[in-house]
Design a protein around this motif. Structure first.
Motif, PDB file in Angstrom:
ATOM      1  N   LEU A   7      15.785  55.977  30.268  1.00 52.43           N
ATOM      2  CA  LEU A   7      15.980  57.022  29.260  1.00 52.43           C
ATOM      3  C   LEU A   7      14.976  58.162  29.475  1.00 52.43           C
ATOM      4  CD1 LEU A   7      17.794  57.499  26.748  1.00 52.43           C
ATOM      5  CD2 LEU A   7      16.000  56.521  25.354  1.00 52.43           C
ATOM      6  N   ARG A   8      13.723  57.795  29.728  1.00 47.91           N
ATOM      7  CA  ARG A   8      12.699  58.827  29.975  1.00 47.91           C
ATOM      8  C   ARG A   8      12.980  59.587  31.270  1.00 47.91           C
ATOM      9  NH1 ARG A   8       8.299  56.805  31.341  1.00 47.91           N
ATOM     10  NH2 ARG A   8       8.667  54.568  31.187  1.00 47.91           N
ATOM     11  N   ASP A   9      13.374  58.842  32.297  1.00 52.28           N
ATOM     12  CA  ASP A   9      13.622  59.479  33.593  1.00 52.28           C
ATOM     13  C   ASP A   9      14.820  60.426  33.538  1.00 52.28           C
ATOM     14  OD1 ASP A   9      11.490  58.110  34.675  1.00 52.28           O
ATOM     15  OD2 ASP A   9      12.685  56.720  35.876  1.00 52.28           O
ATOM     16  N   GLU A  10      15.810  60.078  32.720  1.00 51.37           N
ATOM     17  CA  GLU A  10      17.041  60.871  32.683  1.00 51.37           C
ATOM     18  C   GLU A  10      16.896  62.169  31.886  1.00 51.37           C
ATOM     19  OE1 GLU A  10      19.698  61.084  34.209  1.00 51.37           O
ATOM     20  OE2 GLU A  10      21.016  62.251  32.958  1.00 51.37           O
ATOM     21  N   ARG A  11      16.000  62.175  30.886  1.00 49.27           N
ATOM     22  CA  ARG A  11      16.002  63.292  29.937  1.00 49.27           C
ATOM     23  C   ARG A  11      15.830  64.666  30.595  1.00 49.27           C
ATOM     24  NH1 ARG A  11      16.719  66.928  27.730  1.00 49.27           N
ATOM     25  NH2 ARG A  11      16.591  67.555  25.537  1.00 49.27           N
ATOM     26  N   MET A  50       8.282  51.609  24.566  1.00 51.24           N
ATOM     27  CA  MET A  50       8.514  52.996  24.948  1.00 51.24           C
ATOM     28  C   MET A  50       7.600  53.954  24.179  1.00 51.24           C
ATOM     29  SD  MET A  50      12.087  55.027  24.554  1.00 51.24           S
ATOM     30  CE  MET A  50      12.473  56.390  25.645  1.00 51.24           C
ATOM     31  N   SER A  79      15.473  65.588  20.475  1.00 49.01           N
ATOM     32  CA  SER A  79      15.966  65.907  21.815  1.00 49.01           C
ATOM     33  C   SER A  79      16.375  67.384  21.898  1.00 49.01           C
ATOM     34  CB  SER A  79      17.142  64.987  22.155  1.00 49.01           C
ATOM     35  OG  SER A  79      17.595  65.215  23.468  1.00 49.01           O
ATOM     36  N   MET A  89      13.303  69.484  22.169  1.00 49.10           N
ATOM     37  CA  MET A  89      12.818  69.468  23.549  1.00 49.10           C
ATOM     38  C   MET A  89      13.630  70.429  24.412  1.00 49.10           C
ATOM     39  SD  MET A  89      12.604  66.280  26.234  1.00 49.10           S
ATOM     40  CE  MET A  89      11.139  65.539  25.536  1.00 49.10           C
ATOM     41  N   TYR A 144       9.490  68.845  28.361  1.00 46.29           N
ATOM     42  CA  TYR A 144       9.473  67.526  29.027  1.00 46.29           C
ATOM     43  C   TYR A 144       8.062  67.099  29.414  1.00 46.29           C
ATOM     44  CZ  TYR A 144      11.218  63.784  32.127  1.00 46.29           C
ATOM     45  OH  TYR A 144      11.492  62.569  32.729  1.00 46.29           O
ATOM     46  N   LEU A 179       9.934  61.956  20.647  1.00 43.42           N
ATOM     47  CA  LEU A 179      11.220  61.370  21.042  1.00 43.42           C
ATOM     48  C   LEU A 179      11.062  59.868  21.310  1.00 43.42           C
ATOM     49  CD1 LEU A 179      14.134  62.385  21.588  1.00 43.42           C
ATOM     50  CD2 LEU A 179      13.536  62.623  23.980  1.00 43.42           C
ATOM     51  N   ARG A 180       9.986  59.508  22.009  1.00 40.70           N
ATOM     52  CA  ARG A 180       9.741  58.085  22.288  1.00 40.70           C
ATOM     53  C   ARG A 180       9.432  57.319  20.999  1.00 40.70           C
ATOM     54  NH1 ARG A 180       5.316  57.361  24.599  1.00 40.70           N
ATOM     55  NH2 ARG A 180       4.546  59.487  24.894  1.00 40.70           N
TER      56      ARG A 180
END
Lengths: 588, 588
Positions: A428-432, B254, B407, B410, B418, B428-429
């Motif tokens: 999820l973090r990598d995709e954002r 997360m 989101s 962001m 990011y 977000l996390r």
């Protein structure tokens, strides 16, 4: 432990359904890549993804990068250099590059799938070869033969890697503000001075050299984007000396921790112009268009691994009882959670969108191949039109839906999904970031509405419509598909109506167009995914196996549970700009 | 650096609009809390949130927790114990607790807003006092007078804190599977043995003692959730000795890194029963219902701070030119990005949903107050009904929309969003877990559809409808509101139709109900937010100031740009269960 098995059966199915062999089989260039051989190539790459890249994924996230501010050197954790070698050895980087320079000469359609699996297994890492592939495309299209021989060969073997240096502190989206200078030298080279930010893999320890494609201004350049030229700036010169292009800092980010995001300082670095003076945006767009397809596929890749992970969890987890008592497993004190409708809904939303997005990526790949290989100029042009039209869709919707899909996969795992134990939180973090980089999703929407729709008198859209109509004509002969066709036609109708709104009101009023662009793009994307599902369903009905039966069910699910979203987007396009533009700046 | 200023003006506005003084002013208990005084109390708390909690937020995320496996001790980073003291001193924890035990006796409506600001400033940390507040409610409702005197007083001052120990490795959602044992001892206490997981603030160094509310089974207890009792298990006994309830491990997550998520081992720990034997779920539900409102408000809190952060960014950032040339700022080389429609769309989607969600939270708080204070039993019951009906909505939709809103914030910041520099990535996390804990969002939907709708012959929904009708009757007199009323009524119509579908098909077929429950909940939530906007608009038209003018515009934005989502959810409810249940388990 991360779990992922490359979905080779799904990949084969989509290649078949979209006519991989019919469409590309007649081209001499792809003689070696009949479907069976293609699958063998993908299998070999799958082994590298699963065995070499995947085991390093969490390690890269946790350990991150080492940066030496004195030398500007960036170092990845142990094991990554070896993984990179494996990837080079299996021919991943040059898979679709010209054989003339040592590439595999394979169709782009296969490259799309190869990059999906590398990204799923290790997204942060796979951005490095991804950039090399992008640079290769830019060089193929715009470099001199000499430059190609010098640079392409090294990029293809992976001995050298590429970067794309656009952004500066004062300009991201608005590249007209670029201020990096390029002064001509007597030997035909240039001396570049300036600062670039957010340069992915701007420095690293995976390869012998790095080629930066840098946008800069000549001394006499006109203002704005018409005064930007492109230069290749190598990290090391031919004599091994260090060119003064240094990483001076790394960004700290939410994810892709193993992918260095560098501040790059050019202190009189030597560069070589690619393409014509002041036409640098062309090289950049060639590279960027490839990158945009890849970014869309990142959503597919991480959506897939998140789905597989959640499914693994769900297959083991028992909680509660099926509401349909006939499904109760009386041998245990609770039923498997796959009996619960909402767990199914979460998983099926992923499955139905992700498989279609993969299809969209493969379709774009096939059209790229046709646009390069077809003997008929008109056919080449038609395919080129489709690539131009569809690229903003996959970049934007692929990244947006991909993020949502990973979040849904997390939800299916409950609390476990939020811990690091199941890895989904990293996906999820990598995709954002995918919704942001390579042009934010809204920039894609502006590209679609402001450039692609009006381009060539609306020809791009007409080509798309023709493809849709041809598919519908075929489907009309197949009774079994009627329940799929009806909702799809409704969605197409909404797209056409919305297009008319955009055309009639948006052309007079650019603020109107920009206000509705993102919703219009989502509407268009969903229709496109519906088209892919029709194509897949059309193929599935000709077969009599379990996979095809499931594909048909998934197509139904998409048409009934996902495609209705088009109604919302169409409605919002109709609302237009007024509610959004009514606010003064102080009112936010 | 984190940026946040408690939105006191918005808070006052919503209290006014929802009739805080009209509805609560006549109760003796709240004599001290007229609106002006209430705002002073909130201001004092705002200072603690902004000055003490906010500066520690990133630190907590980065440094995380220290765990000593030998002693089971969990330690927060430096500064947190002092911040906790500030929060206790300002009276935050006991704000709405009974004065009899040292509490502030304030309305719940204020507690909702106080907890919003603490969460915005430091979510991970604020979960600790949040759990104490939840435990206080459970004790108020179910404990003996002696237990209240002993425990409540200490919880209110903050000297002791609370936890909620439900989950075990084999059971999260399905609490009937609980296996922790409680054996009666001669002195009336119990000896508890078992393992609990995901225990928030199960150990920490902020307070002198910790009271665990533990669900366990008596030796002769019936199977399933009818055999569960609740016990208070203190970390330290009255004589200062250590009760054997130890943290044996922390989850890695997360986000919310400063909030310990503990594995708790009870090795013959002494506990005291709260409430009746085998009726432990009652205490747990009292605590859980409070917690569910708080979890919904977490979305509001982090949505608010993310919005403020993004707005700060947007106010400084210049990229591109306004499409409306008359808005071009010719003094600079680019315009402020707030001119761009899509940046506005992202921000306004947050603003329009978040302000209404805050209103929903305050509304639930007010109804809680009425349900406790009103002299008329029928009125108390009516308010209790509304609280029961609305709690799953705010928990579920507040967390889902909150995540989406962060989101979007962001996205408005582009690449900067990011990076860790702008903090939104942490929000977000930190927010993502809210969709999962205190009953996953789907559990909320099942609660709504399976319990709250049929409860008392459908009386809960009728009460809601009466409120809506009363509001519409008032609005009908105000011409200015007509453009808001029309789309709202359409959405109400969709809700009523969907309710009929759920009632007619869902009652016969529980799988149907479960299949549509999540979409039905979203539909209901949006209608509720529309109702809040009507109430706020009704108040705004009576006033002549800038804030009220903006509220009206935001209400319009909501009705035109957000409320149409009800059309999608209504459609999906109508589709029912077939596409979802058509798949065999092997087909996923």
């Amino acid at each position: 432990m991360a779990r992922y098995s490359v979905p080779l059966k799904d990949m084969r199915f989509v290649l078949e359904a979209l006519g991989y062999e019919d469409k590309l089989g007649s081209f001499d260039a792809f003689e070696m890549y009949d479907l069976d051989t293609a699958m063998q190539v993908l299998e070999a790459m799958a082994a590298v993804a699963e065995d070499k890249l995947l085991p390093l994924n969490r390690k890269g996230d946790v350990e991150g990068l080492k940066f030496n501010p004195e030398t500007g050197d960036v170092t990845l954790p142990d094991g990554f250099a070896e993984a990179y070698k494996s990837l080079c050895e299996v021919g991943m980087i040059g898979l679709s590059a010209p054989e003339e320079f040592g590439g595999g000469g394979a169709p782009q359609a296969l490259n799309v799938l190869a990059s999906e699996m590398m990204t799923a297994a290790n997204k942060g890492f796979s951005m490095c070869p991804g950039l090399s592939v992008g640079l290769m495309h830019a060089l193929e299209a715009h470099a001199t033969q000499e430059q190609k021989e010098k640079y392409l060969t090294k990029l293809i073997t992976g001995e050298w890697t590429g970067t794309m240096c656009l952004t500066e502190p004062q300009c991201g989206t608005d590249l007209g503000l670029i201020s990096t200078k390029a002064e001509p030298l007597d030997d035909g080279s240039y001396k570049l001075t300036g600062t670039k930010i957010w340069i992915t893999f701007g420095d690293h320890n995976l390869a012998d050299n790095i080629l930066h494609l840098v946008l800069a201004r000549l001394p006499d350049a006109p203002e704005g984007i018409r005064g930007i030229s492109a230069f290749i700036v190598p990290k090391f010169m031919d004599d091994g000396s260090r060119n003064p292009v240094f990483c001076t800092g790394l960004e700290e980010k939410m994810g892709i921790h193993v992918s260095p995001t560098c501040v790059m300082s050019l202190d009189g670095a030597i560069g070589y112009m690619v393409g014509d003076p002041n036409k640098g945006m062309r090289s950049m767009f060639t590279m960027m268009n490839m990158a945009r397809l890849s970014v869309g596929m990142e959503g597919v890749a991480l959506g897939e691994i998140a789905y597989q992970t959640a499914l693994d969890f769900c297959k083991e987890r028992r909680q509660g009882r099926s509401l349909d008592k006939s499904k109760n497993d009386t041998s245990a004190s609770a039923d498997n959670i796959l009996v619960h409708p909402d767990v199914r809904r979460l998983l099926l939303n992923i499955k139905a969108t992700n498989e279609a997005l993969r299809g969209l990526g493969v379709w774009i790949g096939i059209e790229q191949d046709i646009s390069l290989q077809h003997p008929d100029e008109a056919k080449r042009q038609e395919s080129d039109d489709l690539v131009a039209l569809l690229t903003p869709l996959i970049k934007s919707y692929g990244s947006e839906r991909g993020f949502q899909n990973i979040s849904d996969a997390m939800q299916a795992c409950g609390g476990a999904g939020y811990t690091v134990d199941w890895d989904i939180e990293q996906y999820l973090r990598d995709e954002r970031i995918a919704m942001i980089y390579e042009g934010t999703n809204h920039i894609q929407a502006l590209d679609l509405v402001g450039r692609k729709l009006p381009m060539k008198g609306g020809r791009l859209l007409m080509t798309f419509q023709q493809r849709v109509q041809a598919c519908l004509d075929e489907c009309a002969e197949i009774e079994e598909l009627a329940p799929l066709v009806a909702p799809f036609q409704k969605a197409v109708g909404r797209l056409m109506q919305a297009t008319q709104t955009v055309a009639s009101q948006g052309m007079q009023d650019p603020e109107f167009a920009a206000s509705v662009a993102s919703n219009y793009l989502n509407l268009f994307s969903l229709v496109t995914l519906g088209f892919i599902w029709l194509e897949m369903a059309k193929h599935a009905v000709t077969k009599d196996d379990a996979l095809s039966a499931t594909k048909l069910k998934t197509a139904h699910y998409f048409m009934q549970m996902v495609l209705p979203e088009t109604g919302l987007y169409a409605k919002l396009v109709g609302v237009g700009k007024d509610p959004t533009m009514a606010f003064d700046v102080e009112e936010f």
